[in-house]
Design an enzyme around this catalytic site. Sequence first.
Site, mmCIF file in Angstrom:
data_model
loop_
_atom_site.group_PDB
_atom_site.id
_atom_site.type_symbol
_atom_site.label_atom_id
_atom_site.label_comp_id
_atom_site.label_asym_id
_atom_site.label_seq_id
_atom_site.Cartn_x
_atom_site.Cartn_y
_atom_site.Cartn_z
ATOM 1 N N ASP A 106 -54.954 -53.394 0.496
ATOM 2 C CA ASP A 106 -54.456 -54.547 -0.253
ATOM 3 C C ASP A 106 -54.596 -55.768 0.642
ATOM 4 O O ASP A 106 -54.649 -55.629 1.863
ATOM 5 C CB ASP A 106 -53.000 -54.346 -0.685
ATOM 6 C CG ASP A 106 -52.120 -53.831 0.431
ATOM 7 O OD1 ASP A 106 -52.134 -52.609 0.694
ATOM 8 O OD2 ASP A 106 -51.461 -54.651 1.086
ATOM 9 N N ARG A 156 -39.378 -30.163 6.139
ATOM 10 C CA ARG A 156 -39.222 -31.482 5.495
ATOM 11 C C ARG A 156 -40.428 -31.862 4.635
ATOM 12 O O ARG A 156 -40.705 -33.058 4.445
ATOM 13 C CB ARG A 156 -38.997 -32.595 6.518
ATOM 14 C CG ARG A 156 -37.654 -32.535 7.162
ATOM 15 C CD ARG A 156 -37.518 -33.624 8.201
ATOM 16 N NE ARG A 156 -36.211 -33.524 8.805
ATOM 17 C CZ ARG A 156 -35.255 -34.451 8.706
ATOM 18 N NH1 ARG A 156 -35.485 -35.559 8.047
ATOM 19 N NH2 ARG A 156 -34.095 -34.272 9.270
ATOM 20 N N ARG A 161 -51.790 -36.249 1.477
ATOM 21 C CA ARG A 161 -53.140 -36.586 1.952
ATOM 22 C C ARG A 161 -53.586 -35.593 3.015
ATOM 23 O O ARG A 161 -54.767 -35.264 3.111
ATOM 24 C CB ARG A 161 -53.174 -37.992 2.540
ATOM 25 C CG ARG A 161 -53.059 -39.049 1.496
ATOM 26 C CD ARG A 161 -53.613 -40.348 2.041
ATOM 27 N NE ARG A 161 -53.372 -41.399 1.081
ATOM 28 C CZ ARG A 161 -52.958 -42.612 1.383
ATOM 29 N NH1 ARG A 161 -52.759 -42.940 2.652
ATOM 30 N NH2 ARG A 161 -52.775 -43.506 0.459
ATOM 31 N N MET A 190 -47.846 -49.642 9.857
ATOM 32 C CA MET A 190 -46.491 -49.402 10.348
ATOM 33 C C MET A 190 -46.366 -48.339 11.446
ATOM 34 O O MET A 190 -45.249 -47.915 11.742
ATOM 35 C CB MET A 190 -45.574 -49.037 9.162
ATOM 36 C CG MET A 190 -45.568 -50.092 8.075
ATOM 37 S SD MET A 190 -44.377 -49.782 6.772
ATOM 38 C CE MET A 190 -42.866 -50.197 7.626
HETATM 39 N N1 HPA Z 1 -47.547 -53.561 5.159
HETATM 40 C C1 HPA Z 1 -47.336 -52.483 5.917
HETATM 41 N N2 HPA Z 1 -48.039 -51.381 5.811
HETATM 42 C C2 HPA Z 1 -49.032 -51.348 4.906
HETATM 43 C C3 HPA Z 1 -49.306 -52.431 4.100
HETATM 44 C C4 HPA Z 1 -48.536 -53.593 4.247
HETATM 45 O O1 HPA Z 1 -48.724 -54.601 3.550
HETATM 46 N N3 HPA Z 1 -50.345 -52.076 3.285
HETATM 47 C C5 HPA Z 1 -50.685 -50.816 3.612
HETATM 48 N N4 HPA Z 1 -49.890 -50.359 4.594
#
Ligand code: HPA
Length: 235
Positions: free
Chosen positions: A204, A44, A25, A180
């Site tokens: 999502d 990496r 990306r 995260m």
């Molecule tokens: N969890 C963690 N990180 C993410 C998620 C998720 O459901 N969807 C997109 N990044």
Amino acid sequence: MNTPHIDAKPGAFAQTVLLPGDPLRARHIAETLLQDVQPVNRRRNMLGYTGQYQGRRVSVMGSGMGIPSCTIYCTELIREYGVRRIIRVGTCGGVGEVKLGQILLAQSASTDSRINRIGFGGHDLAACADFSLLRAAVEYAEARHLPVRVAPIFSTDSFHDGDPGILGHLRRQRILGVEMEAAGLYTLAQREGVQALAILTVSDHLESGARLSGEERETGLGQMARLALECALRA
Ligand code: HPA
């Protein structure tokens, strides 16, 4: 110059870095939105590029997934390459009333990671976005009717098999997105005295299971990257 994880010349990075999780990306953003692009890191395969956006020097690099990877790269970018402004552009899982495709401007990032407590005497640190970046993003997005929402989010260390009760806590605290990295990025930026913001497309929904298509994710990435570049010009 070499850091443990970045193999770029001194001065190779601009003071502003856009930071998607996925290095491909980063390449896509560089190829589609920047001019005069130079590749600056390949170690990496964490691809990094520096180019120009509206006459301003800007870099873009992948962060990898999770707070450890993200904060390793950001620490080295800040301390060794003089980076002063980091804007994460990524995706998140939605919670509660958020819609797929909505863009969250993460005002604060709670976390299940211990990393902030380790660096803060065991206490809870409030990991917050930089106010002037956040304000610039809100002003730009509202003027263009982009689907943004300023929101508290949650940075988790577990993508799979996390705390089964977490969704209830998130809903109760009106947290709208799960990703995260942001809690680690915000804490590091505050400690180092630099600016950080996370801009996240809801890819999502964690309760309904609905997901964006690949094409819709691509559109979201383009919108976020442009928003990030424009707020970097203004902040
Ligand atoms: N969890 C963690 N990180 C993410 C998620 C998720 O459901 N969807 C997109 N990044």
